[in-house]
Design a protein around this motif. Structure first.
Motif, PDB file in Angstrom:
ATOM      1  N   PRO A 160      74.937 -27.491  45.859  1.00 43.75           N
ATOM      2  CA  PRO A 160      76.053 -26.625  46.280  1.00 43.75           C
ATOM      3  C   PRO A 160      77.291 -26.756  45.391  1.00 43.75           C
ATOM      4  CG  PRO A 160      75.944 -28.535  47.693  1.00 43.75           C
ATOM      5  CD  PRO A 160      74.832 -28.697  46.703  1.00 43.75           C
ATOM      6  N   GLU A 161      77.112 -26.588  44.101  1.00 46.63           N
ATOM      7  CA  GLU A 161      78.282 -26.640  43.215  1.00 46.63           C
ATOM      8  C   GLU A 161      78.603 -25.226  42.767  1.00 46.63           C
ATOM      9  OE1 GLU A 161      78.137 -29.656  40.130  1.00 46.63           O
ATOM     10  OE2 GLU A 161      76.424 -30.515  41.172  1.00 46.63           O
ATOM     11  N   THR A 162      79.566 -24.624  43.408  1.00 43.71           N
ATOM     12  CA  THR A 162      79.823 -23.201  43.152  1.00 43.71           C
ATOM     13  C   THR A 162      80.263 -22.943  41.716  1.00 43.71           C
ATOM     14  OG1 THR A 162      81.997 -23.566  44.098  1.00 43.71           O
ATOM     15  CG2 THR A 162      80.355 -22.530  45.520  1.00 43.71           C
ATOM     16  N   ALA A 163      81.003 -23.866  41.122  1.00 40.28           N
ATOM     17  CA  ALA A 163      81.465 -23.646  39.744  1.00 40.28           C
ATOM     18  C   ALA A 163      80.272 -23.601  38.788  1.00 40.28           C
ATOM     19  CB  ALA A 163      82.436 -24.759  39.334  1.00 40.28           C
ATOM     20  N   LEU A 164      79.366 -24.576  38.966  1.00 40.62           N
ATOM     21  CA  LEU A 164      78.171 -24.622  38.105  1.00 40.62           C
ATOM     22  C   LEU A 164      77.313 -23.383  38.322  1.00 40.62           C
ATOM     23  CD1 LEU A 164      76.304 -26.129  36.163  1.00 40.62           C
ATOM     24  CD2 LEU A 164      75.295 -27.267  38.130  1.00 40.62           C
ATOM     25  N   LEU A 165      77.108 -22.999  39.594  1.00 40.44           N
ATOM     26  CA  LEU A 165      76.292 -21.825  39.904  1.00 40.44           C
ATOM     27  C   LEU A 165      76.879 -20.583  39.258  1.00 40.44           C
ATOM     28  CD1 LEU A 165      75.218 -22.158  43.629  1.00 40.44           C
ATOM     29  CD2 LEU A 165      73.758 -22.027  41.619  1.00 40.44           C
ATOM     30  N   GLY A 166      78.209 -20.435  39.345  1.00 37.52           N
ATOM     31  CA  GLY A 166      78.856 -19.270  38.766  1.00 37.52           C
ATOM     32  C   GLY A 166      78.630 -19.202  37.274  1.00 37.52           C
ATOM     33  N   ARG A 167      78.584 -20.406  36.647  1.00 38.75           N
ATOM     34  CA  ARG A 167      78.416 -20.410  35.202  1.00 38.75           C
ATOM     35  C   ARG A 167      76.989 -20.018  34.804  1.00 38.75           C
ATOM     36  NH1 ARG A 167      80.605 -25.265  34.444  1.00 38.75           N
ATOM     37  NH2 ARG A 167      78.879 -26.294  33.404  1.00 38.75           N
ATOM     38  N   ILE A 168      76.005 -20.477  35.568  1.00 35.42           N
ATOM     39  CA  ILE A 168      74.616 -20.167  35.175  1.00 35.42           C
ATOM     40  C   ILE A 168      74.103 -18.855  35.788  1.00 35.42           C
ATOM     41  CG2 ILE A 168      73.989 -22.589  34.800  1.00 35.42           C
ATOM     42  CD1 ILE A 168      72.567 -22.504  37.511  1.00 35.42           C
ATOM     43  N   ALA A 169      74.924 -18.232  36.645  1.00 36.99           N
ATOM     44  CA  ALA A 169      74.446 -17.038  37.364  1.00 36.99           C
ATOM     45  C   ALA A 169      73.898 -15.939  36.454  1.00 36.99           C
ATOM     46  CB  ALA A 169      75.554 -16.492  38.262  1.00 36.99           C
ATOM     47  N   PRO A 170      74.610 -15.550  35.370  1.00 41.69           N
ATOM     48  CA  PRO A 170      74.066 -14.460  34.541  1.00 41.69           C
ATOM     49  C   PRO A 170      72.684 -14.789  33.987  1.00 41.69           C
ATOM     50  CG  PRO A 170      76.347 -14.902  33.961  1.00 41.69           C
ATOM     51  CD  PRO A 170      75.918 -16.010  34.879  1.00 41.69           C
ATOM     52  N   GLY A 171      72.524 -16.027  33.497  1.00 43.84           N
ATOM     53  CA  GLY A 171      71.230 -16.431  32.941  1.00 43.84           C
ATOM     54  C   GLY A 171      70.144 -16.448  33.996  1.00 43.84           C
ATOM     55  N   VAL A 172      70.471 -16.965  35.176  1.00 43.12           N
ATOM     56  CA  VAL A 172      69.476 -17.027  36.250  1.00 43.12           C
ATOM     57  C   VAL A 172      69.042 -15.624  36.660  1.00 43.12           C
ATOM     58  CG1 VAL A 172      69.129 -17.635  38.663  1.00 43.12           C
ATOM     59  CG2 VAL A 172      70.229 -19.257  37.122  1.00 43.12           C
ATOM     60  N   LEU A 173      70.007 -14.722  36.773  1.00 45.82           N
ATOM     61  CA  LEU A 173      69.664 -13.345  37.150  1.00 45.82           C
ATOM     62  C   LEU A 173      68.762 -12.720  36.098  1.00 45.82           C
ATOM     63  CD1 LEU A 173      73.074 -12.056  38.561  1.00 45.82           C
ATOM     64  CD2 LEU A 173      70.959 -12.447  39.827  1.00 45.82           C
ATOM     65  N   TRP A 174      69.048 -12.968  34.843  1.00 44.67           N
ATOM     66  CA  TRP A 174      68.242 -12.371  33.785  1.00 44.67           C
ATOM     67  C   TRP A 174      66.825 -12.939  33.762  1.00 44.67           C
ATOM     68  CZ3 TRP A 174      67.058  -8.952  30.108  1.00 44.67           C
ATOM     69  CH2 TRP A 174      67.948  -7.882  29.939  1.00 44.67           C
ATOM     70  N   ILE A 175      66.727 -14.288  33.885  1.00 42.89           N
ATOM     71  CA  ILE A 175      65.386 -14.895  33.875  1.00 42.89           C
ATOM     72  C   ILE A 175      64.595 -14.449  35.098  1.00 42.89           C
ATOM     73  CG2 ILE A 175      64.153 -17.090  34.053  1.00 42.89           C
ATOM     74  CD1 ILE A 175      66.234 -18.301  32.265  1.00 42.89           C
ATOM     75  N   GLY A 176      65.271 -14.369  36.247  1.00 45.40           N
ATOM     76  CA  GLY A 176      64.600 -13.908  37.463  1.00 45.40           C
ATOM     77  C   GLY A 176      64.067 -12.496  37.293  1.00 45.40           C
ATOM     78  N   ALA A 177      64.898 -11.618  36.726  1.00 45.74           N
ATOM     79  CA  ALA A 177      64.486 -10.226  36.540  1.00 45.74           C
ATOM     80  C   ALA A 177      63.313 -10.144  35.571  1.00 45.74           C
ATOM     81  CB  ALA A 177      65.659  -9.405  36.021  1.00 45.74           C
ATOM     82  N   LEU A 178      63.372 -10.966  34.528  1.00 44.21           N
ATOM     83  CA  LEU A 178      62.319 -10.951  33.512  1.00 44.21           C
ATOM     84  C   LEU A 178      60.981 -11.396  34.110  1.00 44.21           C
ATOM     85  CD1 LEU A 178      62.972 -12.131  29.956  1.00 44.21           C
ATOM     86  CD2 LEU A 178      61.018 -13.053  31.110  1.00 44.21           C
ATOM     87  N   LEU A 179      61.022 -12.479  34.904  1.00 48.28           N
ATOM     88  CA  LEU A 179      59.784 -12.975  35.502  1.00 48.28           C
ATOM     89  C   LEU A 179      59.241 -11.978  36.525  1.00 48.28           C
ATOM     90  CD1 LEU A 179      60.573 -16.772  35.918  1.00 48.28           C
ATOM     91  CD2 LEU A 179      59.167 -15.655  34.193  1.00 48.28           C
TER      92      LEU A 179
END
Lengths: 204, 218
Positions: free
Chosen positions: B39-58
């Protein structure tokens, strides 16, 4: 316009199976290919339909005049009988769905998903597809598999009508359809001497 | 052509068509990430774009093997090849149908899932834009992979191995657009690169897909 096949050599998996095949199919005529299993009838039909290139020889009058029906019927099981036929009619920019439904006794089944049909009914639907293509040369691979006697008669009647309208049919079948216009061609004498093709056909 | 597109869309939404599978997969991947990262919102916010892209790709990868495999199995691919449609047109329509049933829902769902990842406010627009621009490339490249592996039994894994490396440039520039957008930086350069990849793939790959499909149908 005749379908003219001259000095054709066809290969399956890179190995020639038939060599020197010659025949001419005129409008209004049917040609029945005969020969034991594995003699190359399907390969010859696929080559004539343009799905694979011949190793040697020429095919004239084929191309966009061919309606091909293979072992598999190409039906979408989730679509209804009518949707299947309408799709192919639209792809071939032709009509005749109603006539095809009548010719192959598919009335009453129009709104059933094709997946719920019996094997013989699926086959009838697959053959009905030929009528909505509007193409003059039917190339048929074992068209009567899983058809009962009455359905074979329906099919023979459809072929006869097609021939009467100036179409022609090239088919591989083991049973006698009772077509007076049909000639027979035994492919056994054309068996090619087995050899591996000189080049890798996939890349040439 | 339109008939083929309509048929594919209709098949996708009928029973067993797989419409929504990719979307559900995307949702689950994105929901799992906060559980894994903590539950680290700052870290999540930073990786969010990459996670969304990898999720969409998979999620996009998941449905690729259906593009040609089903038509191959029931014989309709042979019949389509003998129909008066150019093979290049067939593969383009197949890619378009894949994008409409898989890519487009991912694009539309991504901003909503951004909330779960605490995506910074400036990032929503650019996640949407980058996915809208990048997912067509994923579909077109994937169609090429599907054409290569059509007819292979259990070709799905091989398809993934072939296609994932080809997805790398799209992922790099797509995720970069989303990241820069989220951090409020200028996005022009990666955006243009992403657009270039998409349009290049769209212009060239249908010819390659059609060629390998013809070979595979022999």
């Amino acid at each position: 316009m005749d379908l003219q096949v001259s000095d054709l050599m066809v290969a399956r998996g890179g190995v020639p199976v038939l060599d020197g095949v010659d025949f001419t199919l005129s409008p209004g005529r049917a040609l029945v290919l005969r020969g034991p299993n594995g003699s190359g009838k399907t390969t010859l039909l696929r080559t004539v339909a343009g799905l694979q290139p011949p190793l040697e020889g020429r095919i004239e009058g084929a191309g966009d005049r061919i309606a091909y029906a293979a072992h598999a019927d190409g039906l979408k099981t989730q679509l209804t009988v009518r949707e299947n036929l309408t799709f192919w009619a639209r792809v071939f920019a032709h009509d005749g769905v109603e006539a095809a439904l009548d010719a192959f006794d598919l009335r009453g089944l129009e709104d059933r998903p094709a997946g719920t049909l019996s094997a013989g009914q699926k086959r009838r639907l697959g053959l009905a597809r030929l009528m909505v293509t509007g193409r003059p040369v039917w190339v048929l691979d074992e068209p009567t598999v899983s058809l009962d006697v009455a359905s074979v008669a329906l099919f023979a009647e459809a072929v006869r009508r097609h021939l009467a309208q100036g179409g022609s049919a090239l088919m591989a079948t083991h049973i006698d359809l009772g077509l007076a216009e049909a000639d027979a061609l035994d492919v056994t004498p054309f068996r090619a001497t087995p050899r591996v093709a000189a080049h890798d056909e996939a890349f040439l | 052509m339109i008939a083929l597109l309509l048929r594919d869309l209709r098949l996708a939404v009928r029973a067993g068509g797989g419409f929504g599978l990719g979307l559900a997969f995307f949702l689950i991947v994105v929901v799992l990430v906060p559980f894994g990262v903590g539950p680290e919102t700052a870290l999540l916010g930073r990786i969010a774009p990459g996670v969304l892209w990898i999720g969409a790709l998979l999620a996009c990868l998941l449905s690729l093997d259906r593009i040609f495999a089903l038509d191959w199995e029931d014989g309709s691919l042979d019949l389509l090849a003998t129909a008066p449609l150019p093979m290049e047109g067939i593969v383009t329509i197949k890619a378009l149908a894949h994008w409409i049933t898989t890519g487009l829902p991912l694009v539309l769902a991504a901003p909503a899932l951004g909330v779960l990842l605490n995506l910074p406010a400036g990032g929503y627009l650019w996640v949407l834009v980058s996915l809208a621009l990048g997912t067509p490339a994923l579909s077109v490249i994937g169609t090429f992979g599907a054409a290569l592996t059509v007819g292979l039994k259990r070709g799905g894994l091989l398809l993934s191995l072939l296609v994932l490396p080809l997805y790398v440039p799209t992922l790099i520039f797509g995720a970069e657009v989303a990241r820069r957008g989220a951090e409020g930086l200028a996005v022009e350069t990666p955006l243009l690169m992403l657009a270039g990849i998409s349009f290049g793939a769209l212009a060239l790959l249908p010819f390659a897909s059609a060629a390998v499909l013809r070979i595979n149908l022999r």
